[in-house]
Design a protein around this motif. Structure first.
Motif, short mmCIF file in Angstrom:
data_model
loop_
_atom_site.label_atom_id
_atom_site.label_comp_id
_atom_site.label_asym_id
_atom_site.label_seq_id
_atom_site.Cartn_x
_atom_site.Cartn_y
_atom_site.Cartn_z
N TRP A 1 0.83 -1.20 0.00
CA TRP A 1 0.00 0.00 0.00
C TRP A 1 0.87 1.25 0.00
O TRP A 1 1.84 1.35 0.75
CB TRP A 1 -0.90 -0.01 1.23
N GLN A 2 0.49 2.20 -0.83
CA GLN A 2 1.18 3.48 -0.94
C GLN A 2 0.33 4.53 -0.22
O GLN A 2 -0.49 5.22 -0.84
CB GLN A 2 1.39 3.85 -2.41
N ALA A 3 0.53 4.63 1.08
CA ALA A 3 -0.26 5.55 1.90
C ALA A 3 -0.13 6.98 1.36
O ALA A 3 0.94 7.42 0.94
CB ALA A 3 0.22 5.50 3.34
N GLY A 4 -1.24 7.69 1.36
CA GLY A 4 -1.25 9.07 0.90
C GLY A 4 -1.47 9.22 -0.59
O GLY A 4 -1.56 10.34 -1.09
N LYS A 5 -1.55 8.12 -1.32
CA LYS A 5 -1.76 8.18 -2.77
C LYS A 5 -3.15 7.67 -3.16
O LYS A 5 -3.39 7.34 -4.31
CB LYS A 5 -0.67 7.39 -3.49
N PRO B 1 -7.34 -0.74 3.22
CA PRO B 1 -6.45 -1.47 4.14
C PRO B 1 -6.95 -1.30 5.58
O PRO B 1 -7.33 -0.19 5.97
CB PRO B 1 -5.10 -0.79 3.96
N PRO B 2 -6.96 -2.36 6.37
CA PRO B 2 -7.41 -2.22 7.76
C PRO B 2 -6.39 -1.46 8.59
O PRO B 2 -5.19 -1.46 8.29
CB PRO B 2 -7.55 -3.67 8.24
N ASP B 3 -6.88 -0.82 9.63
CA ASP B 3 -6.00 -0.13 10.57
C ASP B 3 -5.13 -1.15 11.30
O ASP B 3 -5.54 -2.29 11.50
CB ASP B 3 -6.81 0.65 11.59
N GLY B 4 -3.96 -0.72 11.72
CA GLY B 4 -3.12 -1.56 12.56
C GLY B 4 -2.07 -2.37 11.83
O GLY B 4 -1.27 -3.05 12.48
N LEU B 5 -2.03 -2.32 10.50
CA LEU B 5 -0.99 -3.05 9.77
C LEU B 5 0.25 -2.18 9.66
O LEU B 5 0.17 -1.00 9.36
CB LEU B 5 -1.48 -3.43 8.36
N ALA C 1 1.05 -2.88 4.92
CA ALA C 1 -0.14 -3.49 4.31
C ALA C 1 0.20 -3.99 2.91
O ALA C 1 0.72 -3.24 2.09
CB ALA C 1 -1.28 -2.49 4.26
N LYS C 2 -0.09 -5.27 2.65
CA LYS C 2 0.15 -5.86 1.33
C LYS C 2 -1.17 -6.42 0.82
O LYS C 2 -1.91 -7.07 1.56
CB LYS C 2 1.21 -6.96 1.43
N TYR C 3 -1.44 -6.17 -0.45
CA TYR C 3 -2.71 -6.57 -1.05
C TYR C 3 -2.57 -7.89 -1.79
O TYR C 3 -1.59 -8.12 -2.50
CB TYR C 3 -3.19 -5.47 -2.02
N GLU D 1 -8.56 -10.51 -2.81
CA GLU D 1 -9.08 -9.15 -2.64
C GLU D 1 -9.10 -8.75 -1.17
O GLU D 1 -10.11 -8.29 -0.64
CB GLU D 1 -10.46 -9.00 -3.26
N GLU D 2 -7.93 -8.93 -0.52
CA GLU D 2 -7.81 -8.52 0.88
C GLU D 2 -6.38 -8.11 1.19
O GLU D 2 -5.44 -8.48 0.49
CB GLU D 2 -8.27 -9.64 1.82
N TRP D 3 -6.26 -7.34 2.25
CA TRP D 3 -4.96 -6.86 2.72
C TRP D 3 -4.48 -7.77 3.86
O TRP D 3 -5.28 -8.32 4.61
CB TRP D 3 -5.09 -5.44 3.25
N PHE D 4 -3.16 -7.89 3.98
CA PHE D 4 -2.60 -8.66 5.09
C PHE D 4 -1.30 -8.00 5.54
O PHE D 4 -0.77 -7.12 4.88
CB PHE D 4 -2.39 -10.13 4.72
N GLU D 5 -0.80 -8.44 6.68
CA GLU D 5 0.45 -7.90 7.25
C GLU D 5 1.64 -8.48 6.53
O GLU D 5 1.79 -9.70 6.46
CB GLU D 5 0.53 -8.22 8.75
#
Length: 99
Positions: free
Chosen positions: A13-17, A38-42, A45-47, A52-56
């Motif tokens: 994940w590219q936060a802020g983009k 992406p869920p909070d707390g990662l 975050a990798k997709y 179709e889900e995010w994981f640590e």
């Protein structure tokens, strides 16, 4: 309009983009984006596009390295430790010497 979330070529994940896409008027979600937030707390975050889900994606060592060091013991804790050690030494001397 919906928010879509950008990921790079490694699916990180590219936060802020993140961007808004007007899907109601036919705008398509661009490549490299997903509408799954992406869920909070990662930490990293990798997709997974297949699920179709995010994981640590961060290792335990990486996550541990971000944790602050424990605070040093305060003066009272140090004095308690010294008193306990001196009490032990005194009781050993009273019994006829250290064992």
């Amino acid at each position: 309009m919906i928010w879509v979330y950008k990921y790079d070529e490694n699916y990180i994940w590219q936060a802020g983009k993140d961007i808004l896409v007007d899907v109601e008027n036919g705008e398509k979600i661009p490549k490299g984006y997903t509408d799954k937030q992406p869920p909070d707390g990662l930490f990293i975050a990798k997709y997974d596009p297949n699920k179709e889900e995010w994981f640590e994606a961060a290792s335990k060592e990486y996550m541990d390295s971000l944790q602050p060091d424990p605070p040093p013991p305060d003066d009272v804790a140090l004095l308690k430790k010294q008193v306990a050690l001196l009490t032990l030494q005194l009781s050993q001397l009273q019994k006829g010497g250290a064992s």
